[in-house]
Design an enzyme around this catalytic site. Structure first.
Site, PDB file in Angstrom:
ATOM      1  N   GLU A  22      49.685  41.597  41.246  1.00 14.10           N
ATOM      2  CA  GLU A  22      48.612  43.192  40.780  1.00 14.10           C
ATOM      3  C   GLU A  22      47.431  43.616  41.503  1.00 14.10           C
ATOM      4  O   GLU A  22      47.285  42.551  42.004  1.00 14.10           O
ATOM      5  CB  GLU A  22      47.645  41.374  39.668  1.00 14.10           C
ATOM      6  CG  GLU A  22      46.668  41.218  39.328  1.00 14.10           C
ATOM      7  CD  GLU A  22      46.262  39.886  38.385  1.00 14.10           C
ATOM      8  OE1 GLU A  22      45.365  39.928  37.670  1.00 14.10           O
ATOM      9  OE2 GLU A  22      46.567  39.680  38.592  1.00 14.10           O
ATOM     10  N   LYS A  49      44.833  45.483  31.576  1.00 13.08           N
ATOM     11  CA  LYS A  49      44.772  44.272  31.126  1.00 13.08           C
ATOM     12  C   LYS A  49      43.856  43.201  29.612  1.00 13.08           C
ATOM     13  O   LYS A  49      42.525  43.460  30.031  1.00 13.08           O
ATOM     14  CB  LYS A  49      44.277  43.600  32.333  1.00 13.08           C
ATOM     15  CG  LYS A  49      44.306  41.239  32.392  1.00 13.08           C
ATOM     16  CD  LYS A  49      43.760  41.071  33.337  1.00 13.08           C
ATOM     17  CE  LYS A  49      44.343  39.550  33.310  1.00 13.08           C
ATOM     18  NZ  LYS A  49      44.237  39.140  34.994  1.00 13.08           N
ATOM     19  N   CYS A 107      49.206  39.209  35.921  1.00 14.27           N
ATOM     20  CA  CYS A 107      48.296  37.024  35.927  1.00 14.27           C
ATOM     21  C   CYS A 107      48.249  36.623  34.442  1.00 14.27           C
ATOM     22  O   CYS A 107      48.609  35.848  33.642  1.00 14.27           O
ATOM     23  CB  CYS A 107      46.828  37.407  36.328  1.00 14.27           C
ATOM     24  SG  CYS A 107      46.690  35.934  37.069  1.00 14.27           S
TER      25      CYS A 107
END
Length: 340
Positions: free
Chosen positions: A47, A132, A166
């Site tokens: 990430e 994200k 994540c």
């Protein structure tokens, strides 16, 4: 006749050159070459590997962390842009598919950042970017929300490929949206988070989330997690000495490959830098689905109805003769590939 791929996958567990974009891109290209030389057809990076994670949001108050946020904005990249193009050229040169996390800066907002995963084909084509959807906890001080315009599975030379960043791997509906598009290979990118609560085993939590996705969806997951380098620890502890103990905590990084039965393939990496390799045989995704196929026969779509809004979010929509013109599109759609 159905033909599924068998290939070697690689997961990078490493630290970026903290907030140094050019040096980190050079490191990425070296790691791409190393993975390809070892026979990998897919390599996953952590990430926001380009070029760092905002650890200051966990160890400082927002006022003390604000100068660090400015540094992050200046080190962030645009997609498409010259930095990611250099990575794409390395992917093409070594004939390997690449998924990498970046800090993406909006082309129309110098302080609007996204936690973005970029998927690149083995021909060097940027297939898409995924921002994200929801930054986790203290991350809300850094990144804007993404949208579902890029919540997609890409058809690649190694099979249908999806990715989440994540904490998104805890989002059941986001994971199901990828499975429903035929995902067989999943990338789960993470950062080491030593500042989690004391009774929280980050490494085990990463493995557990990946195993759940694999077992539920009967897919393979490649987990790539960053590490916390001494460079990062020194930067954070220079003005906040207590940061050293927080950031040096063990069992904070896990990288490895999980099979469709939820079990780890080979030996994972915990905390140490390196590259994990694993053999992927997508034919192993077939037989388990005779028992549980949650996007097929083992579900009740007459009862459950998941709808995904793929319209890109925009700062403003300009209408001209009845047509929308997104001249100030802060969240541009990734409906089409960016080109290689």
């Amino acid at each position: 006749m159905l033909e599924l791929q068998c290939f070697k996958a690689a997961a990078v567990q490493a630290a970026p050159v903290f907030l140094d974009t050019d040096a980190t891109v050079d490191k990425v290209c070296r790691l791409i070459e190393e993975a390809a030389d070892n026979g990998a057809k897919l390599v996953a990076f952590p990430e926001v590997f380009i070029a760092g994670y905002p650890y200051w949001s966990w160890v400082m108050n927002p006022i003390d962390g604000s100068p660090w946020f400015e540094k992050l904005c200046k080190s962030a990249i645009e997609v498409p842009g010259p930095e990611i193009q250099k990575v794409a050229q390395a992917a093409a040169r070594h004939h390997i598919n690449v998924v990498i996390g970046v800090n993406e800066r909006s082309p129309t907002g110098i302080a609007t950042l996204y936690n973005t995963l970029v998927t690149i084909s083995d021909e060097g084509q940027i297939l898409g970017r995924h921002r994200k959807l929801v930054p986790t906890w203290a991350e809300k001080l850094t990144w804007a929300n993404g949208d579902a315009s890029s919540l997609k599975v890409h058809q690649t030379s190694i099979g249908p490929l999806g990715a989440l960043a994540c904490g998104e791997n805890t989002n059941t509906l986001a994971r199901f949206a990828l499975l429903a598009q035929g995902e067989l290979v999943h990338i789960a990118s993470y950062i080491a988070l030593p500042v989690a609560p004391k009774d929280y085993d980050m490494a085990d939590a990463i493995r557990l989330r990946a195993s759940a996705h694999c077992f539920e969806g009967k897919v393979f997951t490649i987990i790539a997690c960053s590490t916390v380098s001494e460079e990062i620890i020194e930067a954070m502890s220079a003005s906040h000495p207590e940061a050293r103990d927080l950031l040096a905590r063990p069992n904070s990084a896990f990288s490895g490959i999980i099979g469709p039965d939820g079990r780890v393939i080979g030996e994972p990496l915990v905390d140490k830098e390196g590259i994990v390799y694993g053999e992927i045989d997508l034919n192993r995704c077939i037989q388990p689905r005779q028992m549980h196929d949650i996007t097929g026969h083992y579900n009740r779509f007459d009862i459950f109805d998941l709808q995904v809004n793929r319209r890109p979010l925009t700062a403003a929509r300009f209408n001209h003769q009845g047509q929308d013109i997104d001249e100030l599109n802060v969240f541009p759609s990734s409906e089409e590939p960016f080109g290689g």
